[in-house]
Design an enzyme around this catalytic site. Sequence first.
Site, mmCIF file in Angstrom:
data_model
loop_
_atom_site.group_PDB
_atom_site.id
_atom_site.type_symbol
_atom_site.label_atom_id
_atom_site.label_comp_id
_atom_site.label_asym_id
_atom_site.label_seq_id
_atom_site.Cartn_x
_atom_site.Cartn_y
_atom_site.Cartn_z
ATOM 1 C CG ASP A 282 -2.104 0.898 1.114
ATOM 2 O OD1 ASP A 282 -2.087 1.771 0.236
ATOM 3 O OD2 ASP A 282 -3.054 0.718 1.891
ATOM 4 C CG ASP A 283 -0.194 4.853 0.044
ATOM 5 O OD1 ASP A 283 -1.022 4.440 -0.799
ATOM 6 O OD2 ASP A 283 -0.466 5.746 0.869
ATOM 7 C CB CYS B 293 -6.604 2.676 -1.673
ATOM 8 S SG CYS B 293 -5.263 3.483 -0.791
ATOM 9 C CE LYS C 194 -6.394 0.332 1.898
ATOM 10 N NZ LYS C 194 -5.454 1.463 1.713
ATOM 11 C CG HIS D 118 -10.120 1.170 0.862
ATOM 12 N ND1 HIS D 118 -9.113 2.043 0.515
ATOM 13 C CD2 HIS D 118 -11.182 1.952 1.192
ATOM 14 C CE1 HIS D 118 -9.521 3.277 0.641
ATOM 15 N NE2 HIS D 118 -10.787 3.258 1.059
ATOM 16 C CG HIS E 95 -2.083 4.084 3.656
ATOM 17 N ND1 HIS E 95 -2.488 5.036 4.575
ATOM 18 C CD2 HIS E 95 -2.856 4.287 2.547
ATOM 19 C CE1 HIS E 95 -3.443 5.788 4.034
ATOM 20 N NE2 HIS E 95 -3.686 5.349 2.800
ATOM 21 C CG ASP F 111 -2.274 0.692 -3.120
ATOM 22 O OD1 ASP F 111 -1.142 1.198 -3.005
ATOM 23 O OD2 ASP F 111 -3.227 1.000 -2.371
ATOM 24 C CG ASN F 112 -1.714 4.214 -4.371
ATOM 25 O OD1 ASN F 112 -2.761 3.789 -3.852
ATOM 26 N ND2 ASN F 112 -0.721 4.720 -3.650
ATOM 27 C CE LYS G 231 -2.881 7.365 -1.507
ATOM 28 N NZ LYS G 231 -2.933 6.922 -0.098
#
Length: 597
Positions: free
Chosen positions: A78-79, A116, A170, A172, A263, A321-322, A339
């Site tokens: 994540d991130d 996300c 996660k 989301h 994240h 994811d990004n 992001k």
Amino acid sequence: MSDSAQQPLPQAWVWRGKMVALGVLAGFWVPSLLTYGYLCWGQGLEEEEGPQGAHVGERAEASTTATSQPHLIFILADDQGFRDVGYHGSEIKTPTLDKLAAEGVKLENYYVQPICTPSRSQFITGKYQIHTGLQHSIIRPTQPNCLPLDKATLPQKLKEVGYSTHMVGKWHLGFYRKECMPTKRGFDTFFGSLLGSGDYYTHYKCDSPGMCGYDLYENDNAAWDYDNGIYSTQMYTQRAQQILASHDPTKPVFLYIAYQAVHSPLQAPGRYFEQYRSIININRRRYAAMLSCLDEAINNVTLALKKYGFYNNSIIIYSSDNGGQPTAGGSNWPLRGSKGTYWEGGIRAVGFVHSPLLKNKGTVCKELVHITDWYPTLISLAEGQIDEDIQLDGYDVWETISEGLRSPRVDILHNIDPIYTKAKNGSWATGYGIWNTAIQSAIRVQHWKLLTGNPGYSDWVPPQSFSNLGPNRWHNERITLSTGKSIWLFNITADPYERVDLSSRYPGIVKKLLRRLSQFNKTAVPVRYPPKDPRSNPGLNGGVWGPWYKEEKKKKKKKTSKTKEKKKKKTKANSRTQPRIRSSANCHSDASSGKSF
């Protein structure tokens, strides 16, 4: 305060230009050029948890492969910024990721979405955001919204062909109704969080003052028994190990591990900070510690695959994811943007495939790959079937990755968001009467990339350029977009850092990409971005974030005389219908806009 105290186009377009080497860009060095892509110019279109010392290379235990279907392990970070992996030149140590990628296939032309929810929805459905209604922002905790229930998910398709399906981490993708929960969308088991972020130790999340609650679930219930102050990266790894330890390796398994790291909030166990004391920027230091812990966790998952007999018949896919968020320690250098933007820094991701089943190991894939491609690719590997009437946006790219063949993908619709903040100077005239350039959109066709509207924060941000107090000292290359600018064109192969806008030089190509955007837009469904629902407050749900939506009760109408009605009132007051489930397969939809990401 010490760091440790922070814990608690449908036809192919022809490439006809010649590759000409560029000089080294200011501030870049030769290794980065080799890492991030060829620098060339040309026209792509005609004008018009275990010990730190454990090694992933340890000898695998013998495994029994009674099934021809491979075990599928998808790990989503994540991130994580594009720069933030050892083999991209980072100062952050990621020995596990480096080794797995070096022995597998590195994806160096791999794209995801800039935030996300969109990335996760595209992975699990194989469809662009414009085809699920999730083209604007993220699914927020208080919104009655979720992944459309009429879309067949990846785990559902895998279950059809005998896979056990497990998710850790996660979600989301919405939870306002029970039907939206992971266990109702194809996963046999779920252990993790429903929201986009939260405390790594307490697993609490406040969406706004007075809107706070616990966010750790086991299947469909709050996992209070696991509220032991364990750091989520380690806790999720332990659960993944338990799943592998209890599963028969002769039967196929799909394990989706969606880590919370890296994240924000920036938290990590104290011991991971020691090797990063030289990093002055405190956010970058904390981020580095988190990534080191994540790297070790992935090492432990790989060791478990070997220990319990899965590894030899497994496919491990790793993806962010990004792009990274510089203000929260991440780095996408030398890519532009961050992001939440459609510059390369927001959508070009760290990604690789590691597997004994790969034909060409130790290679680099520079073919175009997108996160929607995992859906058809994994279903094909699992010997599953995709209905002919399902219009997927993803492609089966296994032969591209494993054998080095050309990618079937020639374009990517990065997104069209009709309700994002409009570009003040955008217009139909600027878009040649083909497209309103006030609308935020981005598309890639072979080597060409077009952006319209407001694509987001556009700087190039070197690691640690932000001070400890926030972005009050900017890099000297900061760009202020010129007045009236609402359209950009780049040759990404020649200019991966998006430094030379070619929109005025090649208006014919601009028009072709605008027409392609318009074609895509004709297939878009309405945006689903409903307003906040006060019933979502965890305080009304036992202090837990979770499903809250129920049908409103309505008075039952009876066609009776006034006399009969009066008599009935004496015996039964205000007869009402029982709550009923919506007959629609879709989640609640509302195209109203709200606060943008």
